[in-house]
Scaffold this motif. Structure first.
Motif, PDB file in Angstrom:
ATOM      1  N   MET A   1       0.848  -1.190   0.000  1.00 55.42           N
ATOM      2  CA  MET A   1       0.000   0.000   0.000  1.00 55.42           C
ATOM      3  C   MET A   1       0.887   1.246   0.000  1.00 55.42           C
ATOM      4  O   MET A   1       1.964   1.246   0.572  1.00 55.42           O
ATOM      5  CB  MET A   1      -0.894  -0.002   1.232  1.00 55.42           C
ATOM      6  N   PRO A   2       0.400   2.295  -0.615  1.00 56.60           N
ATOM      7  CA  PRO A   2       1.163   3.550  -0.585  1.00 56.60           C
ATOM      8  C   PRO A   2       1.155   4.144   0.822  1.00 56.60           C
ATOM      9  O   PRO A   2       0.292   3.830   1.642  1.00 56.60           O
ATOM     10  CB  PRO A   2       0.412   4.441  -1.566  1.00 56.60           C
ATOM     11  N   LEU A   3       2.146   4.990   1.108  1.00 59.21           N
ATOM     12  CA  LEU A   3       2.225   5.637   2.422  1.00 59.21           C
ATOM     13  C   LEU A   3       1.040   6.567   2.648  1.00 59.21           C
ATOM     14  O   LEU A   3       0.587   6.755   3.766  1.00 59.21           O
ATOM     15  CB  LEU A   3       3.536   6.410   2.550  1.00 59.21           C
ATOM     16  N   SER A   4       0.517   7.154   1.551  1.00 55.04           N
ATOM     17  CA  SER A   4      -0.637   8.053   1.667  1.00 55.04           C
ATOM     18  C   SER A   4      -1.680   7.650   0.630  1.00 55.04           C
ATOM     19  O   SER A   4      -1.346   7.329  -0.508  1.00 55.04           O
ATOM     20  CB  SER A   4      -0.197   9.495   1.411  1.00 55.04           C
ATOM     21  N   ASP A   5      -2.961   7.697   1.022  1.00 54.68           N
ATOM     22  CA  ASP A   5      -4.028   7.374   0.068  1.00 54.68           C
ATOM     23  C   ASP A   5      -4.567   8.635  -0.609  1.00 54.68           C
ATOM     24  O   ASP A   5      -5.521   8.574  -1.388  1.00 54.68           O
ATOM     25  CB  ASP A   5      -5.156   6.594   0.746  1.00 54.68           C
ATOM     26  N   GLY A   6      -3.956   9.809  -0.351  1.00 54.54           N
ATOM     27  CA  GLY A   6      -4.366  11.057  -0.993  1.00 54.54           C
ATOM     28  C   GLY A   6      -5.707  11.582  -0.507  1.00 54.54           C
ATOM     29  O   GLY A   6      -6.309  12.423  -1.161  1.00 54.54           O
ATOM     30  N   GLY A   7      -6.181  11.081   0.608  1.00 52.38           N
ATOM     31  CA  GLY A   7      -7.440  11.563   1.160  1.00 52.38           C
ATOM     32  C   GLY A   7      -8.651  10.764   0.705  1.00 52.38           C
ATOM     33  O   GLY A   7      -9.772  11.083   1.070  1.00 52.38           O
ATOM     34  N   SER A   8      -8.444   9.745  -0.104  1.00 54.23           N
ATOM     35  CA  SER A   8      -9.535   8.899  -0.579  1.00 54.23           C
ATOM     36  C   SER A   8      -9.054   7.443  -0.597  1.00 54.23           C
ATOM     37  O   SER A   8      -7.895   7.170  -0.927  1.00 54.23           O
ATOM     38  CB  SER A   8      -9.953   9.328  -1.994  1.00 54.23           C
ATOM     39  N   GLN A   9      -9.930   6.528  -0.275  1.00 53.12           N
ATOM     40  CA  GLN A   9      -9.564   5.114  -0.207  1.00 53.12           C
ATOM     41  C   GLN A   9      -9.019   4.613  -1.552  1.00 53.12           C
ATOM     42  O   GLN A   9      -9.525   4.980  -2.615  1.00 53.12           O
ATOM     43  CB  GLN A   9     -10.796   4.303   0.188  1.00 53.12           C
ATOM     44  N   ILE A  10      -7.976   3.781  -1.487  1.00 52.16           N
ATOM     45  CA  ILE A  10      -7.405   3.185  -2.700  1.00 52.16           C
ATOM     46  C   ILE A  10      -8.431   2.210  -3.272  1.00 52.16           C
ATOM     47  O   ILE A  10      -8.932   1.325  -2.576  1.00 52.16           O
ATOM     48  CB  ILE A  10      -6.083   2.428  -2.396  1.00 52.16           C
ATOM     49  N   SER A  11      -8.746   2.371  -4.571  1.00 52.87           N
ATOM     50  CA  SER A  11      -9.753   1.505  -5.200  1.00 52.87           C
ATOM     51  C   SER A  11      -9.130   0.370  -6.007  1.00 52.87           C
ATOM     52  O   SER A  11      -9.818  -0.583  -6.371  1.00 52.87           O
ATOM     53  CB  SER A  11     -10.680   2.330  -6.096  1.00 52.87           C
ATOM     54  N   GLY A  12      -7.833   0.466  -6.293  1.00 53.01           N
ATOM     55  CA  GLY A  12      -7.181  -0.605  -7.048  1.00 53.01           C
ATOM     56  C   GLY A  12      -5.776  -0.226  -7.453  1.00 53.01           C
ATOM     57  O   GLY A  12      -5.283   0.861  -7.135  1.00 53.01           O
ATOM     58  N   TYR A  13      -5.148  -1.154  -8.188  1.00 51.34           N
ATOM     59  CA  TYR A  13      -3.762  -0.968  -8.610  1.00 51.34           C
ATOM     60  C   TYR A  13      -3.616  -1.285 -10.091  1.00 51.34           C
ATOM     61  O   TYR A  13      -4.213  -2.231 -10.608  1.00 51.34           O
ATOM     62  CB  TYR A  13      -2.830  -1.885  -7.804  1.00 51.34           C
ATOM     63  N   LEU A  14      -2.808  -0.500 -10.764  1.00 51.20           N
ATOM     64  CA  LEU A  14      -2.476  -0.692 -12.166  1.00 51.20           C
ATOM     65  C   LEU A  14      -1.031  -1.179 -12.236  1.00 51.20           C
ATOM     66  O   LEU A  14      -0.160  -0.627 -11.547  1.00 51.20           O
ATOM     67  CB  LEU A  14      -2.630   0.635 -12.920  1.00 51.20           C
ATOM     68  N   ILE A  15      -0.769  -2.207 -13.035  1.00 50.55           N
ATOM     69  CA  ILE A  15       0.577  -2.775 -13.141  1.00 50.55           C
ATOM     70  C   ILE A  15       1.093  -2.564 -14.556  1.00 50.55           C
ATOM     71  O   ILE A  15       0.346  -2.738 -15.532  1.00 50.55           O
ATOM     72  CB  ILE A  15       0.582  -4.282 -12.798  1.00 50.55           C
ATOM     73  N   GLU A  16       2.368  -2.198 -14.670  1.00 52.18           N
ATOM     74  CA  GLU A  16       3.035  -2.080 -15.961  1.00 52.18           C
ATOM     75  C   GLU A  16       4.290  -2.933 -15.949  1.00 52.18           C
ATOM     76  O   GLU A  16       4.889  -3.165 -14.903  1.00 52.18           O
ATOM     77  CB  GLU A  16       3.423  -0.615 -16.249  1.00 52.18           C
ATOM     78  N   ARG A  17       4.683  -3.389 -17.142  1.00 48.17           N
ATOM     79  CA  ARG A  17       5.910  -4.164 -17.302  1.00 48.17           C
ATOM     80  C   ARG A  17       6.665  -3.628 -18.507  1.00 48.17           C
ATOM     81  O   ARG A  17       6.100  -2.949 -19.362  1.00 48.17           O
ATOM     82  CB  ARG A  17       5.606  -5.643 -17.515  1.00 48.17           C
ATOM     83  N   ARG A  18       7.936  -3.979 -18.535  1.00 51.12           N
ATOM     84  CA  ARG A  18       8.733  -3.667 -19.724  1.00 51.12           C
ATOM     85  C   ARG A  18       9.899  -4.639 -19.798  1.00 51.12           C
ATOM     86  O   ARG A  18      10.328  -5.207 -18.791  1.00 51.12           O
ATOM     87  CB  ARG A  18       9.238  -2.227 -19.700  1.00 51.12           C
ATOM     88  N   HIS A  19      10.359  -4.834 -21.041  1.00 56.38           N
ATOM     89  CA  HIS A  19      11.611  -5.558 -21.217  1.00 56.38           C
ATOM     90  C   HIS A  19      12.692  -4.665 -20.629  1.00 56.38           C
ATOM     91  O   HIS A  19      12.562  -3.439 -20.621  1.00 56.38           O
ATOM     92  CB  HIS A  19      11.908  -5.795 -22.703  1.00 56.38           C
ATOM     93  N   LYS A  20      13.749  -5.239 -20.164  1.00 55.95           N
ATOM     94  CA  LYS A  20      14.834  -4.492 -19.533  1.00 55.95           C
ATOM     95  C   LYS A  20      15.165  -3.234 -20.347  1.00 55.95           C
ATOM     96  O   LYS A  20      15.611  -3.319 -21.480  1.00 55.95           O
ATOM     97  CB  LYS A  20      16.067  -5.393 -19.435  1.00 55.95           C
ATOM     98  N   GLY A  21      14.852  -2.071 -19.772  1.00 57.31           N
ATOM     99  CA  GLY A  21      15.158  -0.787 -20.398  1.00 57.31           C
ATOM    100  C   GLY A  21      14.228  -0.384 -21.525  1.00 57.31           C
ATOM    101  O   GLY A  21      14.438   0.649 -22.151  1.00 57.31           O
ATOM    102  N   GLY A  22      13.168  -1.167 -21.809  1.00 49.80           N
ATOM    103  CA  GLY A  22      12.261  -0.874 -22.920  1.00 49.80           C
ATOM    104  C   GLY A  22      11.112   0.043 -22.534  1.00 49.80           C
ATOM    105  O   GLY A  22      11.145   0.743 -21.518  1.00 49.80           O
ATOM    106  N   LYS A  23      10.071   0.010 -23.342  1.00 48.19           N
ATOM    107  CA  LYS A  23       8.884   0.848 -23.151  1.00 48.19           C
ATOM    108  C   LYS A  23       7.917   0.169 -22.187  1.00 48.19           C
ATOM    109  O   LYS A  23       7.687  -1.035 -22.255  1.00 48.19           O
ATOM    110  CB  LYS A  23       8.208   1.059 -24.508  1.00 48.19           C
ATOM    111  N   TRP A  24       7.309   0.956 -21.295  1.00 50.15           N
ATOM    112  CA  TRP A  24       6.354   0.431 -20.322  1.00 50.15           C
ATOM    113  C   TRP A  24       5.055   0.046 -21.015  1.00 50.15           C
ATOM    114  O   TRP A  24       4.542   0.779 -21.857  1.00 50.15           O
ATOM    115  CB  TRP A  24       6.065   1.451 -19.231  1.00 50.15           C
ATOM    116  N   ILE A  25       4.515  -1.128 -20.639  1.00 48.95           N
ATOM    117  CA  ILE A  25       3.258  -1.640 -21.199  1.00 48.95           C
ATOM    118  C   ILE A  25       2.329  -1.984 -20.045  1.00 48.95           C
ATOM    119  O   ILE A  25       2.741  -2.649 -19.095  1.00 48.95           O
ATOM    120  CB  ILE A  25       3.515  -2.911 -22.042  1.00 48.95           C
ATOM    121  N   ARG A  26       1.082  -1.530 -20.158  1.00 47.13           N
ATOM    122  CA  ARG A  26       0.085  -1.815 -19.125  1.00 47.13           C
ATOM    123  C   ARG A  26      -0.239  -3.315 -19.144  1.00 47.13           C
ATOM    124  O   ARG A  26      -0.433  -3.902 -20.198  1.00 47.13           O
ATOM    125  CB  ARG A  26      -1.162  -0.994 -19.377  1.00 47.13           C
TER     126      ARG A  26
END
Length: 159
Positions: free
Chosen positions: A1-26
């Motif tokens: 969990m993040p240290l702060s929820d920004g004043g609103s409950q966390i509703s979910g998480y988005l994950i990204e991956r990339r090949h070593k040093g490449g472009k981020w892909i959702r």
């Protein structure tokens, strides 16, 4: 969990991956509710890194620090049993056993074999090769007692 929820409950998480040093892909189409996620579609031998965003009613956070590199590989399982074990030759105090390697190696080379034996009228199996794995698919069992009926079992250890 993040240290702060920004004043609103966390509703979910988005994950990204990339090949070593490449472009981020959702990775996930909809935010996941858990703080764990299985990423599919990775290729064996490639190196990947990941990052995560938290979502609340106001939007997405900045990305997490980048994960350590991950190099997917086939899962390793226990090998199948050795095939066709036979007593090839015997004397009054030895038995020469042979077998064929397992049909499935579990995704890793077979390191060796363990041979067990028991007296025919008991249920207690005893390991025969006490020092090390047997490297080939043959073994001479020594120290048998003349006139005793014994059963042997060859097995491959976890790899």
């Amino acid at each position: 969990m993040p240290l702060s929820d920004g004043g609103s409950q966390i509703s979910g998480y988005l994950i990204e991956r990339r090949h070593k040093g490449g472009k981020w892909i959702r990775v996930n189409r909809t935010p996941c509710k858990d703080m764990k996620y299985t990423v599919l579609g990775l290729f064996e031998g490639n190196e990947y890194e990941f990052r995560v965003f938290a979502e609340n009613i106001a939007g997405y956070s900045s990305p997490s620090p980048t994960s350590d590199l991950c190099k997917p590989c086939r899962p390793i399982t226990a090998p199948g049993p050795p095939v066709n074990p036979k007593v090839k030759d015997y004397s009054k105090d030895t038995a020469y056993l042979v077998w064929t390697k397992p049909n499935k190696d579990g995704g890793s080379p077979i390191l060796g074999y363990t041979v067990e034996m028991k007296k025919a009228d008991t249920e207690d199996w005893q390991k025969v090769n006490l020092d090390d794995f047997i490297k080939h698919s043959a073994y001479t069992v020594k120290g048998l007692e003349e006139g005793e009926r014994r059963t042997s079992s060859g097995s491959s250890p976890p790899t």
